[in-house]
Design a protein around this motif. Structure first.
Motif, PDB file in Angstrom:
ATOM      1  N   GLY A 192       0.817  -1.216   0.000  1.00 54.92           N
ATOM      2  CA  GLY A 192       0.000   0.000   0.000  1.00 54.92           C
ATOM      3  C   GLY A 192       0.841   1.251   0.000  1.00 54.92           C
ATOM      4  O   GLY A 192       2.071   1.213   0.158  1.00 54.92           O
ATOM      5  N   LEU A 193       0.151   2.345  -0.201  1.00 53.05           N
ATOM      6  CA  LEU A 193       0.766   3.666  -0.168  1.00 53.05           C
ATOM      7  C   LEU A 193       0.049   4.486   0.887  1.00 53.05           C
ATOM      8  O   LEU A 193      -1.175   4.389   1.032  1.00 53.05           O
ATOM      9  N   ASN A 194       0.796   5.293   1.622  1.00 52.60           N
ATOM     10  CA  ASN A 194       0.177   6.206   2.579  1.00 52.60           C
ATOM     11  C   ASN A 194       1.079   7.441   2.749  1.00 52.60           C
ATOM     12  O   ASN A 194       2.030   7.606   1.989  1.00 52.60           O
ATOM     13  N   GLN A 195       0.746   8.247   3.726  1.00 47.34           N
ATOM     14  CA  GLN A 195       1.515   9.482   3.989  1.00 47.34           C
ATOM     15  C   GLN A 195       1.681  10.324   2.728  1.00 47.34           C
ATOM     16  O   GLN A 195       2.797  10.751   2.401  1.00 47.34           O
ATOM     17  N   PHE A 196       0.592  10.535   2.011  1.00 49.25           N
ATOM     18  CA  PHE A 196       0.636  11.394   0.818  1.00 49.25           C
ATOM     19  C   PHE A 196       0.867  12.838   1.262  1.00 49.25           C
ATOM     20  O   PHE A 196       0.162  13.335   2.136  1.00 49.25           O
ATOM     21  N   ARG A 197       1.857  13.475   0.674  1.00 48.94           N
ATOM     22  CA  ARG A 197       2.113  14.895   0.937  1.00 48.94           C
ATOM     23  C   ARG A 197       2.003  15.622  -0.394  1.00 48.94           C
ATOM     24  O   ARG A 197       2.903  15.524  -1.235  1.00 48.94           O
ATOM     25  N   ASP A 198       0.882  16.281  -0.595  1.00 43.04           N
ATOM     26  CA  ASP A 198       0.546  16.844  -1.907  1.00 43.04           C
ATOM     27  C   ASP A 198       1.556  17.880  -2.382  1.00 43.04           C
ATOM     28  O   ASP A 198       1.955  17.879  -3.533  1.00 43.04           O
ATOM     29  N   ARG A 199       1.951  18.780  -1.483  1.00 40.46           N
ATOM     30  CA  ARG A 199       2.867  19.835  -1.907  1.00 40.46           C
ATOM     31  C   ARG A 199       4.165  19.247  -2.455  1.00 40.46           C
ATOM     32  O   ARG A 199       4.700  19.704  -3.469  1.00 40.46           O
ATOM     33  N   ASP A 200       4.660  18.208  -1.779  1.00 38.33           N
ATOM     34  CA  ASP A 200       5.970  17.646  -2.126  1.00 38.33           C
ATOM     35  C   ASP A 200       5.854  16.471  -3.092  1.00 38.33           C
ATOM     36  O   ASP A 200       6.870  15.905  -3.499  1.00 38.33           O
ATOM     37  N   ARG A 201       4.632  16.089  -3.430  1.00 38.14           N
ATOM     38  CA  ARG A 201       4.350  15.019  -4.403  1.00 38.14           C
ATOM     39  C   ARG A 201       5.106  13.737  -4.032  1.00 38.14           C
ATOM     40  O   ARG A 201       5.782  13.130  -4.849  1.00 38.14           O
ATOM     41  N   ILE A 202       4.974  13.369  -2.773  1.00 35.32           N
ATOM     42  CA  ILE A 202       5.661  12.176  -2.264  1.00 35.32           C
ATOM     43  C   ILE A 202       4.685  11.362  -1.422  1.00 35.32           C
ATOM     44  O   ILE A 202       3.738  11.914  -0.860  1.00 35.32           O
ATOM     45  N   CYS A 203       4.884  10.042  -1.398  1.00 33.97           N
ATOM     46  CA  CYS A 203       4.114   9.197  -0.480  1.00 33.97           C
ATOM     47  C   CYS A 203       5.010   8.038  -0.065  1.00 33.97           C
ATOM     48  O   CYS A 203       6.122   7.879  -0.580  1.00 33.97           O
ATOM     49  N   SER A 204       4.522   7.224   0.879  1.00 34.23           N
ATOM     50  CA  SER A 204       5.307   6.119   1.416  1.00 34.23           C
ATOM     51  C   SER A 204       4.696   4.783   1.017  1.00 34.23           C
ATOM     52  O   SER A 204       3.471   4.673   0.877  1.00 34.23           O
ATOM     53  N   LEU A 205       5.560   3.790   0.873  1.00 36.27           N
ATOM     54  CA  LEU A 205       5.125   2.443   0.472  1.00 36.27           C
ATOM     55  C   LEU A 205       5.403   1.453   1.599  1.00 36.27           C
ATOM     56  O   LEU A 205       6.428   1.548   2.278  1.00 36.27           O
ATOM     57  N   TYR A 206       4.481   0.498   1.803  1.00 35.77           N
ATOM     58  CA  TYR A 206       4.721  -0.607   2.743  1.00 35.77           C
ATOM     59  C   TYR A 206       4.335  -1.917   2.066  1.00 35.77           C
ATOM     60  O   TYR A 206       3.549  -1.920   1.108  1.00 35.77           O
ATOM     61  N   LEU A 207       4.886  -3.013   2.572  1.00 39.40           N
ATOM     62  CA  LEU A 207       4.706  -4.298   1.873  1.00 39.40           C
ATOM     63  C   LEU A 207       5.061  -5.470   2.764  1.00 39.40           C
ATOM     64  O   LEU A 207       5.995  -5.399   3.561  1.00 39.40           O
ATOM     65  N   TYR A 208       4.298  -6.540   2.644  1.00 43.05           N
ATOM     66  CA  TYR A 208       4.821  -7.844   3.070  1.00 43.05           C
ATOM     67  C   TYR A 208       4.126  -8.945   2.288  1.00 43.05           C
ATOM     68  O   TYR A 208       3.000  -8.790   1.819  1.00 43.05           O
ATOM     69  N   ILE A 209       4.845 -10.042   2.115  1.00 44.86           N
ATOM     70  CA  ILE A 209       4.255 -11.270   1.576  1.00 44.86           C
ATOM     71  C   ILE A 209       4.037 -12.158   2.798  1.00 44.86           C
ATOM     72  O   ILE A 209       5.006 -12.594   3.436  1.00 44.86           O
ATOM     73  N   GLY A 210       2.786 -12.383   3.158  1.00 42.66           N
ATOM     74  CA  GLY A 210       2.459 -13.036   4.428  1.00 42.66           C
ATOM     75  C   GLY A 210       2.616 -14.541   4.437  1.00 42.66           C
ATOM     76  O   GLY A 210       2.593 -15.157   5.502  1.00 42.66           O
ATOM     77  N   GLU A 211       2.776 -15.134   3.269  1.00 40.17           N
ATOM     78  CA  GLU A 211       2.916 -16.598   3.180  1.00 40.17           C
ATOM     79  C   GLU A 211       4.377 -16.905   2.835  1.00 40.17           C
ATOM     80  O   GLU A 211       4.780 -16.799   1.670  1.00 40.17           O
ATOM     81  N   PRO A 212       5.197 -17.256   3.835  1.00 41.10           N
ATOM     82  CA  PRO A 212       6.629 -17.451   3.570  1.00 41.10           C
ATOM     83  C   PRO A 212       6.932 -18.445   2.452  1.00 41.10           C
ATOM     84  O   PRO A 212       7.958 -18.322   1.777  1.00 41.10           O
ATOM     85  N   GLU A 213       6.045 -19.425   2.222  1.00 39.47           N
ATOM     86  CA  GLU A 213       6.347 -20.377   1.137  1.00 39.47           C
ATOM     87  C   GLU A 213       6.215 -19.712  -0.226  1.00 39.47           C
ATOM     88  O   GLU A 213       6.629 -20.282  -1.242  1.00 39.47           O
TER      89      GLU A 213
END
Ligand SMILES: CC(C)(COP(=O)(O)OP(=O)(O)OC[C@H]1O[C@@H](n2cnc3c(N)ncnc32)[C@H](O)[C@@H]1OP(=O)(O)O)[C@@H](O)C(=O)NCCC(=O)NCCS
Length: 192
Positions: A73-94
């Motif tokens: 997903g993406l969050n922490q959108f900062r419109d003025r600076d045109r930047i956001c943050s990404l997070y991720l995991y693959i929950g099934e280790p196999e």
């Protein structure tokens, strides 16, 4: 935002029916160690987290052949600076080591850079995450800084690494990604 199809994964907005999967994923030692979670989560916490994530960004479930395997997903959108943050995991280790994380990140970045006037996407990762950091590099992310001793994990200090990718760096990574799966066009299957 509808579902987005990548080369091997599909991303769709998180649903309440994903909660039992997310609950299992978030509490797995391999996941919460590297997501830097501080405690175990109840199912109620997960439902609260889904609601909060919707309010603060674009939370997506990663599917392979219709099976939920993780989150991005993406969050922490900062419109003025045109930047956001990404997070991720693959929950099934196999499912690790099959290119799903790279495909999820590239699919989401392609969607975001194509549709929004973003300048940059950033992320923070634990500095000892040797599986994630090379994968993020392949997606165009560059290491910008290491913050020393930011988390106390399993009896020792671990740093945090800040990485970011701008539009041009992403375009270069995207050419390689597209070349790895010729003929597949990434698309938003329900463009809004
Ligand atoms: C880190 C994480 C997201 C990586 O997921 P993954 O699906 O294993 O990642 P990928 O398969 O896309 O890439 C990892 C490695 O798999 C291998 N790989 C990539 N594509 C592959 C393919 N098509 N077939 C076989 N192996 C492949 C590569 O060796 C790749 O490493 P490289 O980039 O150095 O070449 C996953 O291990 C995870 O969720 N870990 C726990 C939580 C976490 O760390 N989240 C990130 C926090 S910042």
């Amino acid at each position: 935002m509808g579902a987005i199809r990548g080369h091997t994964v599909e991303l769709r907005p998180v649903e309440e029916s994903d909660a039992p999967f997310i609950h299992r994923w978030m509490n797995q030692p391999e996941i919460w160690r590297y997501m830097d979670y501080e405690r175990q989560y109840s199912l109620a916490d997960v439902l609260e987290d889904i609601e909060a994530a919707r309010g603060s960004g674009q939370p997506l479930t990663i599917l392979v052949d219709g099976r939920p395997i993780g989150r991005v997903g993406l969050n922490q959108f900062r419109d003025r600076d045109r930047i956001c943050s990404l997070y991720l995991y693959i929950g099934e280790p196999e499912c690790w080591g099959r290119g799903y994380a790279r495909d999820a990140v590239m699919t989401l970045l392609a969607f975001a850079f194509d549709r929004w006037d973003l300048h940059q996407v950033e992320l923070w990762t634990l500095s000892d995450n040797d599986r994630a950091i090379p994968m993020y590099r392949r997606c165009g992310f560059v290491e910008e800084a290491t913050l020393r001793d930011r988390s106390f994990k399993e009896g020792r200090w671990v740093g945090h690494t800040v990485m970011s990718v701008n539009r041009d760096e992403f375009a270069t990574a995207r050419a390689t990604w597209d070349a790895d799966a010729p003929g597949i066009v990434t698309q938003d299957s329900q463009a809004t």
